[in-house]
Motif scaffolding. Sequence first.
Motif, short mmCIF file in Angstrom:
data_model
loop_
_atom_site.label_atom_id
_atom_site.label_comp_id
_atom_site.label_asym_id
_atom_site.label_seq_id
_atom_site.Cartn_x
_atom_site.Cartn_y
_atom_site.Cartn_z
N ALA A 54 0.83 -1.20 0.00
CA ALA A 54 0.00 0.00 0.00
C ALA A 54 0.86 1.25 0.00
N GLN A 55 0.24 2.32 -0.47
CA GLN A 55 0.82 3.66 -0.39
C GLN A 55 -0.04 4.44 0.58
N VAL A 56 0.58 5.24 1.43
CA VAL A 56 -0.16 6.10 2.35
C VAL A 56 -0.05 7.53 1.80
N MET A 57 -1.20 8.11 1.49
CA MET A 57 -1.26 9.42 0.84
C MET A 57 -1.96 10.43 1.74
N ARG A 58 -1.55 11.70 1.60
CA ARG A 58 -2.27 12.81 2.21
C ARG A 58 -2.26 13.94 1.20
N ASP A 59 -3.44 14.40 0.81
CA ASP A 59 -3.59 15.47 -0.17
C ASP A 59 -2.83 15.16 -1.46
N GLY A 60 -2.87 13.91 -1.89
CA GLY A 60 -2.23 13.51 -3.13
C GLY A 60 -0.73 13.32 -3.06
N MET A 61 -0.14 13.48 -1.90
CA MET A 61 1.31 13.32 -1.72
C MET A 61 1.59 12.05 -0.92
N LEU A 62 2.63 11.34 -1.32
CA LEU A 62 3.04 10.13 -0.63
C LEU A 62 3.67 10.50 0.71
N VAL A 63 3.11 9.97 1.81
CA VAL A 63 3.65 10.27 3.15
C VAL A 63 4.09 9.00 3.87
N GLY A 64 3.87 7.85 3.26
CA GLY A 64 4.29 6.59 3.86
C GLY A 64 3.95 5.44 2.93
N PHE A 65 4.31 4.25 3.35
CA PHE A 65 4.01 3.08 2.54
C PHE A 65 4.00 1.83 3.40
N VAL A 66 3.38 0.81 2.86
CA VAL A 66 3.39 -0.52 3.47
C VAL A 66 4.16 -1.40 2.49
N PRO A 67 5.34 -1.89 2.89
CA PRO A 67 6.10 -2.73 1.97
C PRO A 67 5.34 -4.02 1.64
N ARG A 68 5.70 -4.63 0.53
CA ARG A 68 5.04 -5.87 0.10
C ARG A 68 5.09 -6.90 1.24
N ILE A 69 3.96 -7.48 1.54
CA ILE A 69 3.85 -8.46 2.61
C ILE A 69 4.25 -9.82 2.06
N GLU A 70 5.22 -10.44 2.72
CA GLU A 70 5.74 -11.74 2.27
C GLU A 70 4.63 -12.77 2.16
N GLY A 71 4.58 -13.47 1.05
CA GLY A 71 3.62 -14.54 0.84
C GLY A 71 2.22 -14.06 0.48
N SER A 72 2.03 -12.76 0.35
CA SER A 72 0.68 -12.23 0.13
C SER A 72 0.13 -12.54 -1.26
N ALA A 73 0.97 -12.93 -2.17
CA ALA A 73 0.48 -13.30 -3.51
C ALA A 73 -0.44 -14.51 -3.44
N GLU A 74 -0.30 -15.31 -2.39
CA GLU A 74 -1.10 -16.52 -2.22
C GLU A 74 -2.24 -16.34 -1.21
N PHE A 75 -2.46 -15.13 -0.69
CA PHE A 75 -3.48 -14.90 0.32
C PHE A 75 -4.88 -15.07 -0.24
N ASP A 76 -5.77 -15.65 0.58
CA ASP A 76 -7.18 -15.63 0.24
C ASP A 76 -7.77 -14.33 0.80
N GLU A 77 -9.05 -14.12 0.59
CA GLU A 77 -9.66 -12.84 1.01
C GLU A 77 -9.61 -12.63 2.52
N ALA A 78 -9.80 -13.67 3.29
CA ALA A 78 -9.75 -13.53 4.75
C ALA A 78 -8.36 -13.11 5.21
N GLN A 79 -7.33 -13.64 4.57
CA GLN A 79 -5.96 -13.26 4.93
C GLN A 79 -5.66 -11.83 4.51
N VAL A 80 -6.20 -11.39 3.38
CA VAL A 80 -6.02 -10.00 2.95
C VAL A 80 -6.68 -9.06 3.96
N VAL A 81 -7.90 -9.39 4.38
CA VAL A 81 -8.61 -8.58 5.36
C VAL A 81 -7.81 -8.52 6.66
N ASP A 82 -7.30 -9.65 7.12
CA ASP A 82 -6.51 -9.69 8.35
C ASP A 82 -5.24 -8.86 8.23
N ALA A 83 -4.56 -8.95 7.09
CA ALA A 83 -3.31 -8.19 6.90
C ALA A 83 -3.59 -6.69 6.92
#
Length: 124
Positions: A54-83
Amino acid sequence: MDENRARRVVDALRDRGINAHLLRAGVGQFGVRVSLPGGREAEWDTDGTAGLEAQVMRDGMLVGFVPRIEGSAEFDEAQVVDAIARTDYEQPEARQRPVAPPPAKPLPREGGLFRRFLDGFRYR
């Protein structure tokens, strides 16, 4: 993330009391937008890659980020919601909490009675 999956994730997050919205990032690109304190918004999975980040934005400017979560390519919807629920956005580089905070009061689903009408009856 495809539109229907993003919509189901948003609904599950709103059921947990997290202020999430369907994000239309472009033609055929969908993700999840989470409203955060201080006017910030986390935009999850809008770039079309397999992993969850994820990217964390404020007023269209990048102010933070969430780096790629390991193994998330294989997540089901419940795991995405939990993450997404476990993410702590307090630092510019967000981190995952070991456990999600307790659910808050559920938020109403977006669109209400006219949801299917406004979205063109594209889903069940």
